[in-house]
Design a protein around this motif. Structure first.
Motif, PDB file in Angstrom:
ATOM      1  N   THR A 183       0.835  -1.204   0.000  1.00 22.63           N
ATOM      2  CA  THR A 183       0.000   0.000   0.000  1.00 22.63           C
ATOM      3  C   THR A 183       0.865   1.247   0.000  1.00 22.63           C
ATOM      4  O   THR A 183       0.584   2.224  -0.699  1.00 22.63           O
ATOM      5  CB  THR A 183      -0.906   0.017   1.256  1.00 22.63           C
ATOM      6  N   ILE A 184       1.924   1.197   0.806  1.00 20.37           N
ATOM      7  CA  ILE A 184       2.826   2.347   0.868  1.00 20.37           C
ATOM      8  C   ILE A 184       3.494   2.563  -0.489  1.00 20.37           C
ATOM      9  O   ILE A 184       3.573   3.686  -0.990  1.00 20.37           O
ATOM     10  CB  ILE A 184       3.882   2.149   1.981  1.00 20.37           C
ATOM     11  N   GLN A 185       3.915   1.456  -1.088  1.00 19.93           N
ATOM     12  CA  GLN A 185       4.591   1.589  -2.378  1.00 19.93           C
ATOM     13  C   GLN A 185       3.632   2.081  -3.458  1.00 19.93           C
ATOM     14  O   GLN A 185       4.022   2.827  -4.351  1.00 19.93           O
ATOM     15  CB  GLN A 185       5.224   0.260  -2.784  1.00 19.93           C
ATOM     16  N   GLU A 186       2.366   1.684  -3.353  1.00 21.43           N
ATOM     17  CA  GLU A 186       1.372   2.161  -4.303  1.00 21.43           C
ATOM     18  C   GLU A 186       1.264   3.674  -4.245  1.00 21.43           C
ATOM     19  O   GLU A 186       1.155   4.351  -5.249  1.00 21.43           O
ATOM     20  CB  GLU A 186       0.008   1.567  -3.940  1.00 21.43           C
ATOM     21  N   LYS A 187       1.322   4.170  -2.995  1.00 19.86           N
ATOM     22  CA  LYS A 187       1.161   5.606  -2.774  1.00 19.86           C
ATOM     23  C   LYS A 187       2.384   6.383  -3.245  1.00 19.86           C
ATOM     24  O   LYS A 187       2.277   7.392  -3.926  1.00 19.86           O
ATOM     25  CB  LYS A 187       0.917   5.834  -1.276  1.00 19.86           C
ATOM     26  N   TYR A 188       3.568   5.920  -2.854  1.00 19.04           N
ATOM     27  CA  TYR A 188       4.778   6.711  -3.119  1.00 19.04           C
ATOM     28  C   TYR A 188       5.606   6.178  -4.287  1.00 19.04           C
ATOM     29  O   TYR A 188       6.595   6.766  -4.661  1.00 19.04           O
ATOM     30  CB  TYR A 188       5.665   6.749  -1.865  1.00 19.04           C
ATOM     31  N   ARG A 189       5.219   5.002  -4.801  1.00 14.23           N
ATOM     32  CA  ARG A 189       5.953   4.288  -5.840  1.00 14.23           C
ATOM     33  C   ARG A 189       7.308   3.777  -5.358  1.00 14.23           C
ATOM     34  O   ARG A 189       8.108   3.284  -6.118  1.00 14.23           O
ATOM     35  CB  ARG A 189       6.114   5.142  -7.103  1.00 14.23           C
TER      36      ARG A 189
END
Lengths: 163, 565
Positions: free
Chosen positions: A30-36
């Motif tokens: 989820t974090i990576q989705e947000k910040y890539r």
């Protein structure tokens, strides 16, 4: 370019997630989705929230190829180099892409964080080979010329966005 | 089930490996420790079942009717192969490895008679980490068994290190590979104690001490912690937990130390100061419960993991630092040779404590060097002194008297018992002896007791192992538990099981605690306050200065004025 890190926003993401330590992968996704990518700043709050050490989170992040600790470009282009795409000439597409974007081999992301280019082993869309994705949008049956057109279009989009 | 033709009864063993051990067979292991979770990484414990499957016995649950062979030709061949693969990427410069002779990999290579390795060394030789004052990490000697990771996480709840990256790039790392000194590592050294090779070792300061001893212009004093006396002898053929303080003092004199003291003496000061602080906090009821402060790894743990707890931690310096303050005052204020002070400790974190700014006076640390028990063993061996020829000697004046209360400081529950002796309403010998049975003794990670002092019932907890300490703090925060006094020692079992001690199996370490209780029985004075030297000190050197010399305010204490006089 949405790369400025917002601790409050992060806190919201962490709060909205399960605190079960076994959920760490989905939280990171989820974090990576947000910040890539996985910003270093999330380690401490995430560790406190989930009750696992920062070292363990680092262990998970570095184990999976899919997680990145380095900031990614506005457009993340993934070129499939699985068997099917490879035999249908995915490599010339990659070469053209690198040339258009002026990205030497071994470098993933442009310094201005506009584009990231990486190869993946299989996108599971072998019927559409050779395939690439831009921020998870699929572009099937690519050729070097189609790649050039796509890059031009994306650059234009980027220019419009920043204005 | 059947193991090598023997019928073995399954009781509560958690895996086949334990059962095999019950059958009198010891299989080689690297990653298996009964006190840690099962990892199943090293594969050395493979066995063969009746269907010819090869299974790692540590990760296999025992089942009725199982037939296991531990020593077939196939198992031997595979085990040898695995060992060879482990050795392939291992730095094999054994002669210059600190753990040479104390290394399971070396031991097994020898017993498997491995004379050449068929595989190329493809290790990437990542950098060594010397940043910590307590331990060094050398990835070239690591076999990735993960023992350090699990003890750091599961037993100590520190979580400074873990596996990072994968495949051939995998190594043990802090998050982002920051140096250990900048990580959440507290320096307890338990990772070094559990490491089967020399990948994590305790820092060695012997040469600095030799230099001080060689120098004719220095006056070198040394203090020896209680826990050292019941562990060092093991290296020289004495039994588990046998008290060798007389020999240690004799050896230190022979090594050239000008004055040899026993940290027990200053532990008496700690008991008195801490008891006073406790009574005052109890009366004014501020920052309760009171946590003990003798253990430097615990102090680091509070600073790095629970800074909000710091006001609860006693401002008493550790016995080592109390002694160092007194000695610095005694020997550094007078003209003459430069005074150098050395402390022999069972502990790796003491090396960090000694270097802390709080304990540096006029640019010189109060304790110049800390040596672990193992380093003292090395010094004795280097010097060629024959242990058998030593005649036991006593410590030197003027700081030579100590009580039984101080000697037991080195075992979990000892500090508490010493404080209870101090506070007890009845000072009679029978009453003091009874304190041994109130529940503060024993190896349990958490011990709780209630005792009535001056008409007030006090709740006391004794924890060893930082994981237990952290669980207790969480319980205090949520209100599940309430105490007046909490003793914390970072190493499971207390200082006697410190990472600076000779490494022996867990089952042998309990004897060390017993050794200290026996030493207590040998002393004539049981209460710290009854130590005649204390009166001399409080009326002399410490008069009006006990707070300055015996207490410390760590940064986390700031803003909380101290009530101890």
């Amino acid at each position: 370019m949405n790369q400025i890190f917002d601790p409050i926003e992060l806190d919201e993401i962490v709060k909205s997630q399960s605190t079960d330590p076994s959920a760490v992968i989905s939280v990171l996704q989820t974090i990576q989705e947000k910040y890539r990518y996985i910003p270093r700043e999330v380690f401490r709050p995430l560790s406190l929230k989930m009750g696992i050490s920062e070292a363990r989170i680092y262990s998970v992040v570095t184990f999976y190829e899919n997680f990145s600790l380095d900031p990614k470009g506005h457009f993340v282009i993934k070129i499939c180099d699985g068997t099917a795409c490879h035999v249908r000439k995915s490599m010339p597409n990659l070469e053209r892409l690198r040339k258009e974007l002026d990205l030497p081999e071994g470098k993933v992301t442009k310094d201005d964080l506009s584009f990231s280019v990486e190869t993946v082993s299989c996108l599971g869309a072998c019927g559409l080979a050779p395939v690439l994705t831009v921020n998870d949008k699929v572009y099937p049956a690519m050729t070097p010329d189609k790649v050039s057109d796509l890059v031009a279009k994306l650059k234009e989009e980027l220019a419009n966005e920043t204005h | 089930m059947t193991i090598d033709g023997q019928t073995v009864e399954i009781e509560n063993e958690r895996n086949v490996l334990e059962l095999i051990r019950k059958a009198g067979i010891v299989l080689p292991t690297f990653c298996y420790h009964s006190e840690l979770s099962i990892h199943g990484g090293c594969r050395m414990c493979i066995v063969e079942d009746d269907r010819g499957s090869l299974i790692p016995s540590c990760s296999e649950e025992p089942r009725n009717g199982m037939i296991i062979h531990t020593n077939t030709r196939r198992v031997r061949r595979y085990r040898r192969n695995i060992l060879e693969l482990l050795l392939a990427n291992h730095s094999r410069d054994c002669t210059i490895c600190f753990n040479s002779g104390n290394c399971r990999l070396q031991e097994l290579a020898r017993s498997f008679n491995i004379s050449s390795i068929r595989f190329m060394n493809t290790a990437h030789s990542p950098h060594m980490d010397h940043s910590s004052k307590c331990i060094s990490k050398d990835p070239n000697r690591c076999i990735l068994c993960g023992d350090c990771v699990r003890i750091c996480n599961e037993v100590q709840n520190v979580g400074a290190i873990d596996f990072a990256h994968r495949g051939s790039d995998m190594h043990i790392s802090t998050p982002f590979g920051v140096p250990l000194a900048e990580s959440v590592c507290v320096g307890c050294g338990q990772c070094a104690a559990v490491c089967p090779t020399g990948a994590i070792i305790v820092k060695n300061d012997i040469n600095k001490v030799w230099r001080a001893l060689d120098n004719q212009e220095t006056f070198v004093t040394v203090q020896v912690a209680p826990a050292v006396r019941v562990a060092l002898g093991q290296e020289f053929g004495l039994g588990d937990g046998e008290n060798s303080i007389g020999y240690i003092v004799a050896a230190l004199h022979r090594l050239g130390f000008d004055k040899v003291f026993d940290t027990s003496t200053s532990a008496d000061l700690t008991v008195i100061e801490e008891s006073r602080e406790f009574v005052q906090r109890l009366q004014s009821w501020h920052d309760m419960p009171l946590f003990t402060s003798c253990c430097p790894a615990w102090i680091n743990y509070v600073e790095k993991h629970y800074p909000e707890i710091m006001p609860h931690v006693s401002t008493c310096r550790s016995p080592m630092q109390m002694f160092a303050s007194v000695l610095a005052d005694e020997y550094r204020k007078v003209p003459g040779k430069r005074h150098v002070h050395v402390a022999i400790m069972p502990c790796t974190a003491k090396k960090f404590e000694a270097a802390r700014d709080e304990f540096v006076t006029d640019g010189q640390p109060n304790v110049d060097f800390v040596l672990t028990t193992q380093e003292l063993v090395q010094m004795i061996r280097q010097s060629g002194i024959l242990w058998e020829d030593l005649e036991p000697e006593g410590v030197d004046n003027p700081f030579s008297v100590y009580t039984g209360a101080a000697v037991i400081f080195g075992v979990t529950g000892g500090v508490t018992e010493a404080v209870l002796r101090e506070l007890a309403d009845d000072h009679g010998p029978t009453a003091l002896k009874k304190l041994a049975f109130v529940g503060v003794r024993g190896q349990d990670g958490l011990k709780e007791t209630k005792i009535t002092v001056g008409g007030k019932e006090l709740s006391i907890a004794v924890v060893s192992g930082l994981g237990n300490a952290s669980a207790l703090i969480e319980d205090l925060k949520s209100g599940v538990r309430k105490y007046h006094f909490v003793e914390v020692m970072a190493c499971p079992g207390g200082c006697v099981c410190g990472a600076g001690q000779p490494v022996v199996p867990l089952s042998h370490r309990a004897a060390r605690g017993k050794g200290l209780y026996s030493a207590d029985l040998l002393t004539s004075i049981k209460r710290s306050e009854d130590n005649p030297l204390m009166a001399t000190l409080y009326d002399g050197l410490l008069k009006g200065r006990n707070h300055d010399l015996l207490h410390v305010h760590y940064p986390g204490h700031k803003g909380h004025h101290n009530h101890a006089a």
